[in-house]
Write an enzyme that holds these catalytic residues in place. Structure first.
Site, PDB file in Angstrom:
ATOM      1  N   THR A  77     -18.072  -7.333  38.034  1.00 30.33           N
ATOM      2  CA  THR A  77     -18.720  -6.063  37.692  1.00 30.33           C
ATOM      3  C   THR A  77     -19.418  -6.163  36.350  1.00 30.33           C
ATOM      4  OG1 THR A  77     -16.680  -5.419  36.639  1.00 30.33           O
ATOM      5  CG2 THR A  77     -17.001  -4.705  38.920  1.00 30.33           C
ATOM      6  N   ASP A 110      -0.284  -8.486   7.121  1.00 29.31           N
ATOM      7  CA  ASP A 110      -0.936  -7.172   7.136  1.00 29.31           C
ATOM      8  C   ASP A 110      -1.877  -6.992   8.326  1.00 29.31           C
ATOM      9  OD1 ASP A 110      -2.177  -5.029   4.515  1.00 29.31           O
ATOM     10  OD2 ASP A 110      -1.964  -4.743   6.662  1.00 29.31           O
ATOM     11  N   LYS A 156       9.837  -4.542   3.627  1.00 32.26           N
ATOM     12  CA  LYS A 156       8.753  -3.673   3.176  1.00 32.26           C
ATOM     13  C   LYS A 156       9.188  -2.233   3.446  1.00 32.26           C
ATOM     14  CE  LYS A 156       4.103  -4.697   3.036  1.00 32.26           C
ATOM     15  NZ  LYS A 156       2.759  -5.061   3.541  1.00 32.26           N
ATOM     16  N   HIS A 179       7.316  -0.213  -1.700  1.00 39.14           N
ATOM     17  CA  HIS A 179       7.706  -1.470  -2.341  1.00 39.14           C
ATOM     18  C   HIS A 179       8.143  -2.510  -1.330  1.00 39.14           C
ATOM     19  CE1 HIS A 179       7.805   1.214  -5.811  1.00 39.14           C
ATOM     20  NE2 HIS A 179       7.703   0.124  -6.549  1.00 39.14           N
ATOM     21  N   VAL A 180       8.098  -3.770  -1.783  1.00 39.64           N
ATOM     22  CA  VAL A 180       8.585  -4.878  -0.967  1.00 39.64           C
ATOM     23  C   VAL A 180       9.717  -5.542  -1.746  1.00 39.64           C
ATOM     24  CG1 VAL A 180       7.998  -7.065   0.132  1.00 39.64           C
ATOM     25  CG2 VAL A 180       6.283  -5.230   0.015  1.00 39.64           C
ATOM     26  N   LYS A 189       0.831  -1.210   0.000  1.00 42.72           N
ATOM     27  CA  LYS A 189       0.000   0.000   0.000  1.00 42.72           C
ATOM     28  C   LYS A 189       0.868   1.263   0.000  1.00 42.72           C
ATOM     29  CE  LYS A 189      -2.446  -0.988   3.618  1.00 42.72           C
ATOM     30  NZ  LYS A 189      -3.003  -2.257   4.100  1.00 42.72           N
ATOM     31  N   ASP A 201      -9.292  -7.798   9.210  1.00 41.93           N
ATOM     32  CA  ASP A 201      -9.180  -7.545   7.765  1.00 41.93           C
ATOM     33  C   ASP A 201      -8.783  -8.816   7.024  1.00 41.93           C
ATOM     34  OD1 ASP A 201      -7.366  -5.140   5.671  1.00 41.93           O
ATOM     35  OD2 ASP A 201      -9.337  -6.086   5.487  1.00 41.93           O
TER      36      ASP A 201
HETATM   37  C1  LIG Z   1       0.083  -9.209   2.674  1.00 42.45           C
HETATM   38  C2  LIG Z   1       0.290  -7.897   1.963  1.00 42.45           C
HETATM   39  C3  LIG Z   1      -1.030  -7.151   1.773  1.00 42.45           C
HETATM   40  N1  LIG Z   1       0.865  -8.167   0.662  1.00 42.45           N
HETATM   41  C4  LIG Z   1       2.113  -7.777   0.400  1.00 42.45           C
HETATM   42  O1  LIG Z   1       2.776  -7.225   1.219  1.00 42.45           O
HETATM   43  C5  LIG Z   1       2.582  -8.052  -1.031  1.00 42.45           C
HETATM   44  C6  LIG Z   1       3.046  -6.758  -1.672  1.00 42.45           C
HETATM   45  C7  LIG Z   1       4.187  -7.131  -2.528  1.00 42.45           C
HETATM   46  C8  LIG Z   1       4.636  -8.544  -2.196  1.00 42.45           C
HETATM   47  C9  LIG Z   1       3.761  -9.027  -1.069  1.00 42.45           C
HETATM   48  N2  LIG Z   1       4.495  -9.065   0.191  1.00 42.45           N
HETATM   49  C10 LIG Z   1       5.242 -10.175   0.528  1.00 42.45           C
HETATM   50  N3  LIG Z   1       5.482 -11.119  -0.423  1.00 42.45           N
HETATM   51  C11 LIG Z   1       6.206 -12.200  -0.093  1.00 42.45           C
HETATM   52  N4  LIG Z   1       6.471 -13.151  -1.037  1.00 42.45           N
HETATM   53  C12 LIG Z   1       6.234 -13.144  -2.393  1.00 42.45           C
HETATM   54  C13 LIG Z   1       5.455 -12.160  -3.034  1.00 42.45           C
HETATM   55  C14 LIG Z   1       5.241 -12.207  -4.412  1.00 42.45           C
HETATM   56  C15 LIG Z   1       5.818 -13.238  -5.146  1.00 42.45           C
HETATM   57  C16 LIG Z   1       5.572 -13.305  -6.631  1.00 42.45           C
HETATM   58  O2  LIG Z   1       4.589 -13.867  -7.048  1.00 42.45           O
HETATM   59  N5  LIG Z   1       6.411 -12.745  -7.508  1.00 42.45           N
HETATM   60  C17 LIG Z   1       7.594 -12.058  -7.077  1.00 42.45           C
HETATM   61  C18 LIG Z   1       6.062 -12.819  -8.918  1.00 42.45           C
HETATM   62  C19 LIG Z   1       7.136 -13.572  -9.682  1.00 42.45           C
HETATM   63  C20 LIG Z   1       6.745 -13.596 -11.154  1.00 42.45           C
HETATM   64  N6  LIG Z   1       6.517 -12.231 -11.671  1.00 42.45           N
HETATM   65  C21 LIG Z   1       6.139 -12.322 -13.083  1.00 42.45           C
HETATM   66  C22 LIG Z   1       5.458 -11.503 -10.933  1.00 42.45           C
HETATM   67  C23 LIG Z   1       5.788 -11.403  -9.451  1.00 42.45           C
HETATM   68  C24 LIG Z   1       6.588 -14.213  -4.523  1.00 42.45           C
HETATM   69  C25 LIG Z   1       6.789 -14.172  -3.149  1.00 42.45           C
HETATM   70  N7  LIG Z   1       6.685 -12.420   1.152  1.00 42.45           N
HETATM   71  C26 LIG Z   1       6.482 -11.490   2.119  1.00 42.45           C
HETATM   72  C27 LIG Z   1       5.766 -10.334   1.825  1.00 42.45           C
HETATM   73  C28 LIG Z   1       5.544  -9.292   2.906  1.00 42.45           C
HETATM   74  F1  LIG Z   1       4.246  -9.249   3.241  1.00 42.45           F
HETATM   75  F2  LIG Z   1       6.257  -9.630   3.973  1.00 42.45           F
HETATM   76  F3  LIG Z   1       5.902  -8.071   2.487  1.00 42.45           F
END
Ligand SMILES: CC(C)NC(=O)[C@H]1CCC[C@H]1Nc1nc(Nc2ccc(C(=O)N(C)C3CCN(C)CC3)cc2)ncc1C(F)(F)F
Length: 282
Positions: A175, A158, A46, A30-31, A27, A140
């Site tokens: 109470t 999150d 994050k 970047h991560v 939100k 959520d």
């Molecule tokens: C809950 C929250 C609302 N969501 C988030 O924060 C999201 C926002 C951005 C990423 C995600 N946050 C996290 N993501 C991971 N692992 C992860 C994510 C995406 C892929 C993937 O499919 N690709 C890279 C693909 C690979 C292939 N290409 C083509 C597209 C992307 C693979 C592994 N671990 C921890 C987190 C954390 F949460 F710790 F940050």
């Protein structure tokens, strides 16, 4: 005896990490995939921009998210190992979920098999029992907030909307008598909001769409308050699964009517137990 020096809280900095590929956009920033240099431990970093946090006035929410998530230890809850900040950004050091975002998987396969849905719902119910046991409510629970670990296990992430509620029942023994129903009930009501969401999630896992979806918000609102729950003819879903959804979904209304004698955990355990009906794998 010389008392053991208090363990100094580790002060992390960006130099402690090798930054890898971007995993996507959250939100407020970047991560990135990252590796902690000393331990070679792979994490997700994050990065949140302070300016955006200030604009949206979510600093208190972020502080609460860090406070709550850093104290939770459960296989189906994404770990928050720590945080640090510099002039412009706040960095959250989070567990890396190797198999990414669940909602993308749900979009890809439209809906999940009963076995897969049951496995996910049971693990989420266990995670919620753990959270509620610590008076933490997520508030959520939805596919976008669920990630998938290396072994395909779900991770609730999150905790931005989570709250820590003091279980007034236990701390106010005696109470309780003078509290009005809405106060006495609200503790149960608060915690069972996650159970309601679990029912909505279970429906969406099995049908690919949430149960009260409608074109206009006002229609969705009406369908929810009237619990206008319909099961489409396709895909075919077992009556055991439909019972779980209607009992879990309706249980919130059921929850409002029951006395406080049926503690929430019993409901949650019954969710796991009912999952076994539509998945022989338990
Ligand atoms: C809950 C929250 C609302 N969501 C988030 O924060 C999201 C926002 C951005 C990423 C995600 N946050 C996290 N993501 C991971 N692992 C992860 C994510 C995406 C892929 C993937 O499919 N690709 C890279 C693909 C690979 C292939 N290409 C083509 C597209 C992307 C693979 C592994 N671990 C921890 C987190 C954390 F949460 F710790 F940050």
């Amino acid at each position: 005896s010389s008392d053991v020096p208090a363990v100094e809280k580790k002060r992390w900095t960006l130099n402690d990490f090798d930054i890898g590929k971007p995993l996507g956009r959250g939100k407020f920033g970047h991560v990135y995939l990252a590796r902690e240099k000393r331990s070679n431990h792979i994490v997700a970093l994050k990065v949140l921009f302070k300016s955006q946090l200030q604009q949206s006035q979510v600093e208190h929410q972020l502080r609460r998210e860090v406070e709550i998530q850093s104290h939770l230890r459960h296989p189906n809850i994404l770990r928050l190992y720590g945080y640090f900040y510099d002039q412009k950004r706040v960095y959250l050091i989070l567990e890396y979920a190797a198999k990414g975002e669940l909602y993308k998987e749900l979009q890809k396969c439209k809906y999940f098999s009963e076995r897969r849905a049951a496995t996910y719902v049971a693990s989420l119910a266990r995670a919620l029992i753990y959270c509620h046991g610590k008076h933490v409510i997520h508030r959520d629970i939805k596919p976008e907030n669920l990630l998938v670990g290396a072994q395909g296990e779900l991770k609730i992430a999150d905790f931005g909307w989570s709250v820590h509620t003091f279980n007034r029942r236990r701390t106010m023994c005696g109470t309780l008598d003078y509290l009005p129903p809405e106060m006495v009930e609200s503790v149960e009501h608060d915690a069972s909001v996650d159970i309601w969401s679990l029912g909505v999630l279970c429906y969406e896992f099995l049908y690919g769409v949430p149960p009260f979806e409608a074109k206009e918000h006002s229609d969705t609102y009406r369908r929810i308050v009237q619990v206008d729950l319909k099961f489409p003819p396709k895909p075919i879903v077992s009556s055991a699964a439909k019972d779980l959804i209607s009992q879990v979904l309706l249980s919130l209304h059921f929850q409002k009517r029951i006395s406080l004698s049926t503690p929430l955990e019993q409901l949650q355990v019954s969710v796991i137990y009912k999952c076994s009906f539509f998945s022989p794998f338990f």
